[in-house]
Design an enzyme around this catalytic site. Structure first.
Site, PDB file in Angstrom:
ATOM      1  N   ARG A   1     -23.635 -25.228   0.709  1.00 26.64           N
ATOM      2  CA  ARG A   1     -22.860 -25.068   1.942  1.00 26.64           C
ATOM      3  C   ARG A   1     -21.385 -24.863   1.626  1.00 26.64           C
ATOM      4  O   ARG A   1     -20.713 -24.016   2.230  1.00 26.64           O
ATOM      5  CB  ARG A   1     -23.051 -26.293   2.844  1.00 26.64           C
ATOM      6  CG  ARG A   1     -24.421 -26.390   3.487  1.00 26.64           C
ATOM      7  CD  ARG A   1     -24.473 -27.458   4.561  1.00 26.64           C
ATOM      8  NE  ARG A   1     -24.489 -28.806   4.039  1.00 26.64           N
ATOM      9  CZ  ARG A   1     -25.587 -29.516   3.780  1.00 26.64           C
ATOM     10  NH1 ARG A   1     -26.779 -28.966   3.968  1.00 26.64           N
ATOM     11  NH2 ARG A   1     -25.513 -30.760   3.326  1.00 26.64           N
TER      12      ARG A   1
ATOM     13  N   PHE B   1     -32.937 -20.391  10.345  1.00 22.21           N
ATOM     14  CA  PHE B   1     -33.509 -21.720  10.127  1.00 22.21           C
ATOM     15  C   PHE B   1     -32.363 -22.746  10.057  1.00 22.21           C
ATOM     16  O   PHE B   1     -32.266 -23.549   9.138  1.00 22.21           O
ATOM     17  CB  PHE B   1     -34.339 -21.758   8.834  1.00 22.21           C
ATOM     18  CG  PHE B   1     -35.404 -20.697   8.749  1.00 22.21           C
ATOM     19  CD1 PHE B   1     -36.611 -20.845   9.415  1.00 22.21           C
ATOM     20  CD2 PHE B   1     -35.187 -19.546   8.009  1.00 22.21           C
ATOM     21  CE1 PHE B   1     -37.602 -19.867   9.328  1.00 22.21           C
ATOM     22  CE2 PHE B   1     -36.158 -18.558   7.915  1.00 22.21           C
ATOM     23  CZ  PHE B   1     -37.367 -18.719   8.577  1.00 22.21           C
TER      24      PHE B   1
ATOM     25  N   ASP C   1     -32.823 -21.199  15.340  1.00 19.97           N
ATOM     26  CA  ASP C   1     -33.851 -22.156  14.945  1.00 19.97           C
ATOM     27  C   ASP C   1     -34.864 -22.263  16.077  1.00 19.97           C
ATOM     28  O   ASP C   1     -34.531 -22.017  17.246  1.00 19.97           O
ATOM     29  CB  ASP C   1     -33.242 -23.525  14.647  1.00 19.97           C
ATOM     30  CG  ASP C   1     -34.151 -24.401  13.809  1.00 19.97           C
ATOM     31  OD1 ASP C   1     -33.951 -24.453  12.577  1.00 19.97           O
ATOM     32  OD2 ASP C   1     -35.073 -25.025  14.369  1.00 19.97           O
TER      33      ASP C   1
ATOM     34  N   ASP D   1     -32.226 -20.027   4.821  1.00 23.74           N
ATOM     35  CA  ASP D   1     -32.571 -21.336   4.242  1.00 23.74           C
ATOM     36  C   ASP D   1     -33.803 -21.899   4.941  1.00 23.74           C
ATOM     37  O   ASP D   1     -33.718 -22.852   5.722  1.00 23.74           O
ATOM     38  CB  ASP D   1     -31.377 -22.291   4.378  1.00 23.74           C
ATOM     39  CG  ASP D   1     -31.629 -23.627   3.697  1.00 23.74           C
ATOM     40  OD1 ASP D   1     -32.404 -23.660   2.729  1.00 23.74           O
ATOM     41  OD2 ASP D   1     -31.044 -24.639   4.141  1.00 23.74           O
TER      42      ASP D   1
ATOM     43  N   CYS E   1     -36.645 -23.987  -1.360  1.00 21.65           N
ATOM     44  CA  CYS E   1     -36.758 -25.396  -1.737  1.00 21.65           C
ATOM     45  C   CYS E   1     -38.176 -25.728  -2.193  1.00 21.65           C
ATOM     46  O   CYS E   1     -38.534 -26.906  -2.319  1.00 21.65           O
ATOM     47  CB  CYS E   1     -36.355 -26.301  -0.574  1.00 21.65           C
ATOM     48  SG  CYS E   1     -37.406 -26.141   0.882  1.00 21.65           S
TER      49      CYS E   1
END
Length: 397
Positions: free
Chosen positions: A211, A227, A249, A301, A341
């Site tokens: 970030r 997201f 989102d 992300d 991730c």
């Protein structure tokens, strides 16, 4: 008498390199009848003592190493590990002005199956292994010795516990219920965290460094934050003087929290400088492409796409699809900040997926920067599986 696990010949090699897992296929015999999560001694086939481990009869990872020293796994052991973890992070805490950070990163901090995140005066535990569950009370007491006057809350509402023969759990371990939101600070930005119902233990602490790095790409730019969850990347884009930020989102409560986060940081979100859009990102990207809508920066992300090896091929397709679409809606010279991730997807594979997405998008793409999990999520040299978050900054031509 302490139960004993004897390994097949040759299976001690990984333990001698201090890897913390013993797989079921590597076990020759077990002496005694260890209960779920109980501590056992681990021996090589010739009787050489190797380690202390937590026994997990339902998992393919049949034992997780607590210590390679012949010591008691007791209150003092946990206090020492927690203190070591705090010292390891102290310079990061001071450097980034953190009131929220990962205190214990499981195997990477020598406490397999245990994650502890600190949000102000709340310690939030996620216990993913049989050994972690067995030692819960001792862990709680140890945390209070290191962090007196703190509240401790459990967020073990994770499906992977079933592999360990455990049910999902959530609730107070010490003190009182957390409030609806706890405000933490990182790099001068305030962020509201919902400990009881938020993703993971409440927030994606692991993306903090990414970030911060995103700021330099956002000045005077139109940014699409996909997201977005509670708006973490969007907050940093606003701090970096982005012209406009769209946070997209599918969760309205997350978007409401994102707007609240922008307000408590006193960012000017009038005149649609910050937009909080409830949308399915996959559909939204296609709509923008078909409408010819363009952005200067797209932040991608997504949540974890692969929970198991069986899901990896599908995850690859998902990552390729969203990154291809992102490239198609970027202006010439625009920046794609993209992340994965999924621990099962290594950095090389993720880079290849981005390259394939560029071909399908018909765009020329340059990798200009690489990212990984924040510094309070370390990777022990003996446990490479601890490295899971990877990302790239790409220039799209």
């Amino acid at each position: 008498m302490t139960p004993a696990i004897y390994l097949e010949k040759g299976r001690e090699k990984s333990l001698k390199r201090r890897h913390p897992w013993v797989f079921s296929r590597g076990i020759k015999k077990i002496e005694g009848k260890p209960s779920l999560g109980e501590t056992a001694d681990v021996f090589a086939h010739d009787g050489t003592w190797l380690a202390k481990a937590a026994y997990s009869p339902h998992s393919q990872i049949r034992a997780r190493i607590w210590s390679f020293e012949n010591q008691e796994i007791d209150l003092d052991f946990f206090v020492q590990r927690i203190q070591q973890a705090q010292v390891l992070r102290q310079d990061i805490i001071e450097r980034d002005g953190l009131t929220g950070y990962r205190l214990i990163a499981a195997e990477s901090d020598g406490l397999p199956g245990i994650t502890v995140d600190k949000y102000q005066d709340y310690l939030v535990c996620q216990l993913l292994s049989a050994g972690a569950e067995y030692q819960k009370d001792t862990l709680t007491r140890a945390l209070l010795k290191v962090f007196p006057d703190h509240y401790i809350y459990e967020r073990s509402d994770v499906a992977v516990r079933k592999k360990e023969g455990l049910s999902e759990r959530i609730g107070v371990l010490h003190g009182e219920e957390p409030p609806e939101s706890v405000v933490i600070e990182e790099n001068g930005i305030k962020i509201s965290v919902n400990i009881k119902a938020g993703h993971k233990t409440g927030f994606y602490l692991d993306q903090r460094d990414s970030r911060q790095q995103a700021i330099k790409y956002c000045k005077d730019k139109e940014v699409l934050n996909c997201f977005s969850y509670t708006g973490g990347f969007g907050l940093y884009a606003l701090k970096g003087e982005a012209k406009r930020v769209i946070n997209a989102d599918v969760s309205q409560p997350a978007l409401d929290m994102a707007k609240h986060n922008a307000e408590i940081n006193q960012f000017d979100i009038s005149k649609k400088r910050a937009v909080f859009l409830n949308a399915d990102v996959f559909k939204l990207l296609r709509e923008y492409r078909d409408q010819g809508t363009k952005f200067d920066v797209v932040i991608m992300d997504p949540p974890k796409f692969a929970e198991s090896k069986a899901q990896l091929n599908g995850a690859c397709r998902g990552y390729k699809d969203i990154n291809m679409l992102a490239m198609q809606i970027l202006r010439t010279g625009g920046t794609l900040l993209t992340y994965s991730c999924s621990g099962l997807m290594d950095q090389v594979l993720f880079q290849k997926i981005i390259a394939d997405a560029a071909v399908d998008a018909g765009r020329q793409v340059k990798f200009v920067e690489r990212f990984e999990q924040a510094a309070d999520h370390p990777t022990d040299t003996a446990y490479p599986e601890g490295f899971y978050l990877k990302g790239f900054a790409c220039k799209v031509i």
